[in-house]
Design a protein around this motif. Structure first.
Motif, short mmCIF file in Angstrom:
data_model
loop_
_atom_site.label_atom_id
_atom_site.label_comp_id
_atom_site.label_asym_id
_atom_site.label_seq_id
_atom_site.Cartn_x
_atom_site.Cartn_y
_atom_site.Cartn_z
N ILE A 46 1.58 -35.52 115.16
CA ILE A 46 1.00 -35.51 113.66
C ILE A 46 0.18 -34.28 113.56
O ILE A 46 -0.72 -34.08 114.13
CB ILE A 46 -0.01 -36.73 113.43
N GLY A 47 0.55 -33.55 112.37
CA GLY A 47 -0.17 -32.31 112.33
C GLY A 47 -1.69 -32.64 111.95
O GLY A 47 -2.03 -33.56 111.50
N VAL A 48 -2.57 -31.52 112.15
CA VAL A 48 -3.95 -31.79 111.85
C VAL A 48 -4.43 -32.10 110.41
O VAL A 48 -5.59 -32.40 110.23
CB VAL A 48 -5.05 -30.61 112.61
N ASP A 49 -3.44 -31.70 109.67
CA ASP A 49 -3.94 -31.64 108.16
C ASP A 49 -3.37 -33.32 107.62
O ASP A 49 -3.50 -33.25 106.17
CB ASP A 49 -3.20 -30.74 107.46
N ARG A 50 -2.57 -34.04 108.37
CA ARG A 50 -2.20 -35.22 107.92
C ARG A 50 -3.20 -36.42 108.03
O ARG A 50 -3.09 -37.16 108.86
CB ARG A 50 -0.91 -35.41 108.38
N ALA A 75 -13.14 -28.04 107.46
CA ALA A 75 -13.16 -27.38 106.20
C ALA A 75 -12.60 -28.29 105.14
O ALA A 75 -13.03 -28.38 104.02
CB ALA A 75 -12.64 -26.16 106.06
N ASP A 76 -11.57 -28.94 105.38
CA ASP A 76 -10.76 -29.98 104.57
C ASP A 76 -11.41 -31.37 104.45
O ASP A 76 -10.91 -32.18 103.72
CB ASP A 76 -9.35 -30.14 104.90
N GLY A 77 -12.33 -31.98 105.28
CA GLY A 77 -12.96 -33.01 105.15
C GLY A 77 -12.58 -34.08 106.04
O GLY A 77 -12.74 -35.03 105.78
N ILE A 78 -11.87 -33.90 107.21
CA ILE A 78 -11.43 -34.62 108.20
C ILE A 78 -12.60 -35.74 108.26
O ILE A 78 -12.23 -36.83 108.59
CB ILE A 78 -10.71 -34.35 109.23
N VAL A 79 -13.83 -35.40 108.59
CA VAL A 79 -14.93 -36.17 109.00
C VAL A 79 -15.17 -37.16 108.00
O VAL A 79 -15.22 -38.44 108.23
CB VAL A 79 -16.08 -35.23 109.70
N ASP A 80 -15.34 -36.73 106.88
CA ASP A 80 -15.58 -37.55 105.74
C ASP A 80 -14.34 -38.74 105.56
O ASP A 80 -14.80 -39.80 105.34
CB ASP A 80 -15.56 -36.74 104.52
N ILE A 89 -16.17 -40.42 114.53
CA ILE A 89 -15.49 -39.16 114.71
C ILE A 89 -16.70 -38.18 114.85
O ILE A 89 -17.82 -38.37 114.25
CB ILE A 89 -14.59 -38.93 113.30
N TYR A 90 -16.67 -37.13 115.76
CA TYR A 90 -17.40 -36.17 115.98
C TYR A 90 -16.96 -34.97 115.47
O TYR A 90 -15.87 -34.40 115.71
CB TYR A 90 -17.67 -36.06 117.32
N GLY A 91 -17.88 -34.22 114.61
CA GLY A 91 -17.78 -32.91 114.04
C GLY A 91 -18.50 -33.11 112.74
O GLY A 91 -18.96 -34.08 111.98
N PRO A 92 -18.67 -31.88 112.12
CA PRO A 92 -19.59 -31.82 110.85
C PRO A 92 -18.72 -32.18 109.72
O PRO A 92 -17.64 -32.14 109.39
CB PRO A 92 -19.69 -30.28 110.61
N ARG A 93 -19.32 -32.91 108.57
CA ARG A 93 -18.80 -33.30 107.45
C ARG A 93 -18.31 -31.86 106.66
O ARG A 93 -18.82 -30.96 106.98
CB ARG A 93 -19.53 -33.83 106.28
N ARG A 94 -17.40 -32.10 105.71
CA ARG A 94 -17.10 -30.83 104.81
C ARG A 94 -18.14 -30.00 104.51
O ARG A 94 -18.15 -28.79 104.52
CB ARG A 94 -16.10 -31.43 103.62
N ASN A 95 -19.35 -30.60 103.61
CA ASN A 95 -20.28 -29.88 103.24
C ASN A 95 -20.99 -28.86 104.40
O ASN A 95 -21.32 -28.06 103.80
CB ASN A 95 -21.14 -30.65 102.16
N ILE A 282 -23.59 -12.55 113.06
CA ILE A 282 -22.31 -12.30 112.62
C ILE A 282 -21.69 -13.27 111.68
O ILE A 282 -21.10 -13.21 110.87
CB ILE A 282 -21.41 -11.64 113.70
N GLU A 283 -21.70 -14.51 112.37
CA GLU A 283 -20.87 -15.65 111.74
C GLU A 283 -21.33 -16.98 112.39
O GLU A 283 -21.88 -16.71 113.77
CB GLU A 283 -19.26 -15.37 112.11
N PHE A 284 -21.00 -17.98 111.61
CA PHE A 284 -21.11 -19.22 112.19
C PHE A 284 -19.88 -20.04 111.99
O PHE A 284 -19.08 -19.97 111.07
CB PHE A 284 -22.23 -19.83 111.47
N ASN A 285 -19.60 -20.81 113.23
CA ASN A 285 -18.35 -21.69 113.02
C ASN A 285 -18.82 -22.99 113.28
O ASN A 285 -19.66 -23.57 113.83
CB ASN A 285 -17.23 -21.15 114.14
N ALA A 286 -18.07 -23.85 112.70
CA ALA A 286 -18.34 -25.35 112.72
C ALA A 286 -17.67 -26.15 113.83
O ALA A 286 -17.59 -27.44 113.59
CB ALA A 286 -18.16 -25.91 111.28
#
Ligand code: AMP
Ligand code: GLY
Length: 422
Positions: A46-50, A75-80, A89-95, A282-286
């Motif tokens: 199953i793809g990560v976007d499904r 970024a697409d809100g999988i946690v939400d 689920i472990y990870g940040p929400r979309r916002n 330089i950057e932040f990643n989530a």
């Protein structure tokens, strides 16, 4: 517990490997996984976007905990989406994940809270961006606002290169919609360092620092990639600089996200430049870095499941998190042509020999075909050597890297060389 990992790269292989060591874990599923992950977990196509299909699958098993690897679904809100179904689920929400999903959001946040980062301007109009650029001097950095698989950044050494990058992003749209808005920023000089932290709101538990090698060729030459190799610890960087980065950049950023009503829960990755004025962002990643996870997770002595559960239960601050003193070096073996276009389906040999030498092999872009393991991506494998220090870990990583064969294989030969030069 039955755990499901989302993703199918080297980072996810390292996450699955770390989870597998936990005596709390009974079964691991990975969507979609890869040929290496398949030896530790059941891969689910199953793809990560499904999100709907992933949720349906998680309910069916049922899954007790989901761990998200890559940036796009965050970024697409999988946690939400999973939280709405009451699936842990472990990870940040979309916002909160927007700190990675939009460089402009990140830059504005840091500016607002006075957190050190490069000076910058943002643009949505090509002519205005070009006019501004022509008033600057090289070296200068051009960035697409959105996600671009780690390739949306050009560090231009000449104005000609800068103008071409701007045109590629805003006019030719080589990164699609990600290039509708761009950041033009000051070039920061110094050494880079990645600090990943387990974060829950204002609680920040940093992992040991790592260093990535973004350019494809030795001596930091050639175009940027997703990362060609990493190592940890960084013996040549004083702990005081790491502490300064945590106190002046990472903790204030976690706090700023809380103040903005976007509390971050998950792994927050700070990409930093150690300048003569101290560390700057330089950057932040989530999410965890790839291939940072491949050298940091092997050094984790505490059960990863305990850390995740403590985060989900608001107890991250109390947990004792231990790291081994051992060093780890990861060398990425890439496909011919990467980071440009590359062939797939080339047979990989020598994996068992490399493993027999004691290396950890984390698969990134691999697939199984007729009983063989074949290349299936740009970054194919992460070969991790471990040892008492960087020198030992490094020579073990390269010995194993040499034992693995596939047509067109290429890798950098200077991973972790900086640490040895001091
Ligand atoms: P990013 O995707 O923002 O991490 O950028 C990719 C790579 O470009 C970084 O890892 C750095 O090597 C380089 N880079 C990005 N921004 C800057 C900057 N302001 N100064 C110097 N190098 C940079
Ligand atoms: N290795 C850099 C990243 O994961 O973005």
């Amino acid at each position: 517990m039955r755990v499901m990992v989302i993703g199918g790269g080297g980072r996810e292989h390292a996450i699955v490997w770390a989870l597998k060591k936990s005596d709390k874990v009974k079964e691991i599923y990975c969507a979609p996984g890869n040929a290496g992950i398949a030896s530790l977990a059941e891969c689910v196509p199953i793809g990560v976007d499904r999100f709907d299909e992933l949720i349906r699958f998680a309910k069916e098993i049922p899954i007790d905990l989901v761990v998200v690897g890559p940036d796009d679904p965050l970024a697409d809100g999988i946690v939400d989406a999973f939280e709405a179904e009451n699936i842990p689920i472990y990870g940040p929400r979309r916002n909160a994940a927007e700190i990675e999903g939009s460089k402009i959001f990140m830059k504005h946040l840091l500016k607002k809270y006075g957190i050190p980062t490069a000076q910058y301007e943002t643009f949505t109009d090509y002519e205005q961006a070009l006019a501004y650029l022509r008033g600057q001097s090289a070296p200068i950095v051009i960035k697409a606002d959105g996600l671009a698989a780690g390739k949306g950044v050009t560090v231009a050494k000449t104005m000609e290169e800068a103008e071409k990058a701007l045109h590629d992003m805003m006019v030719a749209k080589v990164f699609g919609e990600s290039g509708n808005r761009v950041v033009i920023e000051e070039f920061l000089e110094g050494q880079e360092m990645s600090i990943l932290s387990f974060v829950d709101g204002e609680i920040v538990r940093p992992m040991p620092a790592a260093q990535d090698h973004k350019q494809v060729f030795d001596g930091d030459k050639g175009p940027n990639t997703g990362g060609m190799g990493t190592y940890s610890p960084l013996p040549h960087i004083p702990q005081s600089i790491v502490d300064e980065a945590v106190e002046r950049i990472i903790k204030p950023t976690a706090k700023a996200l809380v103040s903005e009503g976007r509390p971050f829960r998950g792994v927050l990755f700070a990409g930093l430049m150690i300048t003569k004025d101290g560390p700057k962002t330089i950057e932040f990643n989530a999410r965890m870095g790839d291939p940072e996870a491949q050298v940091v997770l092997p050094r984790l002595e505490t059960d990863l499941v305990d850390i995740i559960l403590a985060s989900l239960n608001g107890r991250l601050g109390e947990l004792d998190i231990r790291w081994s003193g051992e060093a780890a070096v990861c060398v990425i073996l890439a496909s011919e042509g990467y980071p440009g276009s590359y062939p797939k389906g080339r047979e990989i040999e020598g994996l068992a020999d490399a493993e027999a030498q004691g290396a950890l092999i984390f698969h990134a872009g691999t697939a199984s075909r007729d009983g063989a393991i074949v290349t299936n991506g740009g970054r194919v494998l992460g070969v991790v050597g471990r040892g008492r220090g960087i020198a030992e870990a490094r020579s073990r990583a390269y010995e194993a890297a040499d034992a693995i064969r596939f047509e067109g294989k290429h890798y950098r030969t200077d991973i972790a060389a900086k640490a040895l030069r001091g």
